[in-house]
Design an enzyme around this catalytic site. Sequence first.
Site, PDB file in Angstrom:
ATOM      1  N   HIS A 158      49.404  42.609  49.961  1.00  0.00           N
ATOM      2  CA  HIS A 158      49.831  43.826  50.648  1.00  0.00           C
ATOM      3  C   HIS A 158      48.610  44.675  51.026  1.00  0.00           C
ATOM      4  CE1 HIS A 158      53.182  42.732  47.878  1.00  0.00           C
ATOM      5  NE2 HIS A 158      53.894  42.948  48.954  1.00  0.00           N
ATOM      6  N   ASP A 179      44.690  41.690  47.791  1.00  0.00           N
ATOM      7  CA  ASP A 179      46.121  41.660  47.493  1.00  0.00           C
ATOM      8  C   ASP A 179      46.872  41.254  48.763  1.00  0.00           C
ATOM      9  OD1 ASP A 179      48.073  43.108  45.223  1.00  0.00           O
ATOM     10  OD2 ASP A 179      48.919  43.153  47.246  1.00  0.00           O
ATOM     11  N   ASP A 204      49.014  38.048  44.156  1.00  0.00           N
ATOM     12  CA  ASP A 204      50.277  37.814  44.846  1.00  0.00           C
ATOM     13  C   ASP A 204      50.166  37.073  46.177  1.00  0.00           C
ATOM     14  OD1 ASP A 204      49.017  40.093  45.772  1.00  0.00           O
ATOM     15  OD2 ASP A 204      50.746  41.409  45.548  1.00  0.00           O
ATOM     16  N   HIS A 260      48.215  51.148  46.252  1.00  0.00           N
ATOM     17  CA  HIS A 260      49.148  51.847  47.146  1.00  0.00           C
ATOM     18  C   HIS A 260      49.200  53.358  46.870  1.00  0.00           C
ATOM     19  CE1 HIS A 260      50.483  48.136  48.840  1.00  0.00           C
ATOM     20  NE2 HIS A 260      51.050  47.707  47.722  1.00  0.00           N
TER      21      HIS A 260
END
Length: 339
Positions: A195, A193, A282, A158
């Site tokens: 996200h 991931d 995740d 990120h």
Amino acid sequence: MKYVFDERQKGHDPKHFFANGVALPNPEQPERVRLLQKGAQASGCEPVQAKDYGLGPIAAIHSAEYLAFLETIHLRWQRIDGSSDEVIPNIHPMTRSANYPKSAVGQAGYHQADTACPISSGTWEAAYWSAQTALTGVDLINGGEKAAYALCRPPGHHAFADLAGGFCFLNNSAIAAEQLLRAGRRPAILDIDVHHGNGTQGIFYERKDVLTLSIHADPDRFYPFFWGGAQERGEGEGAGYNLNLPLPRGTGDDDYLITLEKALARINSFGADVLVVALGLDPYEKDPLQGFSITTSGFSRIAGAIKTLNLPTLLVQEGGYLCEELSDNLASFLQGFES
């Protein structure tokens, strides 16, 4: 397979992050390290100490201004009367072409995208060694290893060139890909991931020398919200060199693997000769952040599919938060990749 780590990564020990306006315990805890090491050891990985390659490879991705901010902001923040122990922004610029303030408060807002990247006294050193861990993994790949696992913590996908966010400070996967590129390789980054890898996308969005791909929960109702749509293909020279594959929340193993095949086909079309996998655990069905429904055995299937590319592969740890099965999920992935 060898795995790389440095104990200094444990020094980042964030206490809080804000979600829905509430201060909550931060899930990106040093305890993740113990569980991930347990998983790496269970899969038979051989530990390797991270080496120090200096700031040069990091500064090839991140601006000097941003790196100076990360290194000094906690000390500067403590000089503010009544300041918190952690640097957490409370104001952000309307546009980032606006004035660059001298104030620590203003710079925190400028360089921290959200309230999920608190900076404490140990953050800079931990992030630095997380990046060096990825770079050591690059060295292993360039030295002839078919695959290597970089246990990077804090994570990185990120983080933009001059912006922290979502538990991330330095973009380890991007730093690794740039280092591979400078060694004469043709890298692709596959982010699995839950996200979207918005920082990675942003870093390479106008470039055609690194292919970026991300399979993630649809951002219409999931972090990072403002990036990750299928229409985001890259700009300028980078048009067509970014592929986003958003999926509905709750997606399970079979549907995920169908989508993964699309990503693998694009990597083949790019002619990549080396792969960086931004390895988020995740997507797991019981992960605290609750995005997908991937099972422990599903991680082995995902790894097996990626392995069919038959490319030298650096696995860079991203998300995957505290739950009993975190170790098992990593072991499942690593064993699936090596079987």
